[in-house]
Motif scaffolding. Structure first.
Motif, mmCIF file in Angstrom:
data_model
loop_
_atom_site.group_PDB
_atom_site.id
_atom_site.type_symbol
_atom_site.label_atom_id
_atom_site.label_comp_id
_atom_site.label_asym_id
_atom_site.label_seq_id
_atom_site.Cartn_x
_atom_site.Cartn_y
_atom_site.Cartn_z
ATOM 1 N N TYR A 26 0.860 -1.177 0.000
ATOM 2 C CA TYR A 26 0.000 0.000 0.000
ATOM 3 C C TYR A 26 0.900 1.231 0.000
ATOM 4 C CZ TYR A 26 -3.385 3.516 1.327
ATOM 5 O OH TYR A 26 -4.173 4.637 1.341
ATOM 6 N N ALA A 27 0.648 2.169 -0.899
ATOM 7 C CA ALA A 27 1.421 3.408 -0.971
ATOM 8 C C ALA A 27 0.838 4.433 -0.007
ATOM 9 C CB ALA A 27 1.409 3.954 -2.391
ATOM 10 N N GLY A 28 1.577 4.709 1.051
ATOM 11 C CA GLY A 28 1.113 5.660 2.056
ATOM 12 C C GLY A 28 0.837 7.035 1.493
ATOM 13 N N CYS B 162 -3.475 7.357 7.333
ATOM 14 C CA CYS B 162 -3.838 7.758 8.680
ATOM 15 C C CYS B 162 -3.653 6.517 9.549
ATOM 16 C CB CYS B 162 -5.277 8.285 8.745
ATOM 17 S SG CYS B 162 -6.534 7.036 8.377
ATOM 18 N N LYS B 163 -3.808 6.662 10.834
ATOM 19 C CA LYS B 163 -3.593 5.545 11.756
ATOM 20 C C LYS B 163 -4.491 4.353 11.415
ATOM 21 C CE LYS B 163 -3.670 4.561 16.694
ATOM 22 N NZ LYS B 163 -3.904 5.136 18.018
ATOM 23 N N ALA B 164 -5.747 4.608 11.088
ATOM 24 C CA ALA B 164 -6.685 3.518 10.762
ATOM 25 C C ALA B 164 -6.270 2.776 9.493
ATOM 26 C CB ALA B 164 -8.103 4.065 10.615
ATOM 27 N N ILE B 165 -5.801 3.489 8.485
ATOM 28 C CA ILE B 165 -5.343 2.839 7.252
ATOM 29 C C ILE B 165 -4.091 2.020 7.542
ATOM 30 C CG2 ILE B 165 -4.329 3.248 4.966
ATOM 31 C CD1 ILE B 165 -7.315 3.578 4.902
ATOM 32 N N ASP C 75 4.353 1.302 2.122
ATOM 33 C CA ASP C 75 5.389 2.159 1.557
ATOM 34 C C ASP C 75 5.255 3.549 2.155
ATOM 35 O OD1 ASP C 75 7.329 3.323 -0.047
ATOM 36 O OD2 ASP C 75 5.994 3.551 -1.757
ATOM 37 N N CYS C 76 6.291 3.993 2.856
ATOM 38 C CA CYS C 76 6.279 5.304 3.502
ATOM 39 C C CYS C 76 7.327 6.205 2.880
ATOM 40 C CB CYS C 76 6.573 5.163 4.995
ATOM 41 S SG CYS C 76 5.302 4.289 5.915
ATOM 42 N N ILE D 9 7.405 -2.043 6.838
ATOM 43 C CA ILE D 9 7.482 -0.677 6.322
ATOM 44 C C ILE D 9 8.580 -0.619 5.269
ATOM 45 C CG2 ILE D 9 7.968 1.733 6.868
ATOM 46 C CD1 ILE D 9 6.962 1.170 9.717
ATOM 47 N N LEU D 10 8.226 -0.131 4.098
ATOM 48 C CA LEU D 10 9.205 0.090 3.028
ATOM 49 C C LEU D 10 9.443 1.583 2.927
ATOM 50 C CD1 LEU D 10 7.665 -2.176 0.249
ATOM 51 C CD2 LEU D 10 9.542 -2.731 1.795
#
Length: 70
Positions: A24-26, A31-34, A46-47, A66-67
């Motif tokens: 998932y591309a941040g 947000c925290k829920a996602i 992906d951050c 976390i990528l």
């Protein structure tokens, strides 16, 4: 969104022979829920930048999920 993850996983399994996973591309929206949702579905997150990493950590995303790209 849950059904979309299931459909995408099914398509990968049916049409892509190699091992694969979903990220998932941040930057799309985070947000925290996602962040928590990504972990519920065993997705990579992906951050880009400290802000997204902080949200991921607040959402209890494991470090190994976390990528980060520079």
């Amino acid at each position: 969104m849950d059904s979309s993850v299931a459909a995408y996983r099914g398509a990968l399994k049916a049409h892509y022979p190699a091992a694969s996973d979903i990220t998932y591309a941040g930057k799309a929206f985070l947000c925290k829920a996602i962040a928590q949702w990504t972990q519920h579905h065993h997705l990579w997150l992906d951050c880009t930048g400290e802000g997204e990493i902080a949200i991921a950590v607040a959402g209890n995303v494991q470090r190994e999920n976390i990528l980060c790209m520079e």
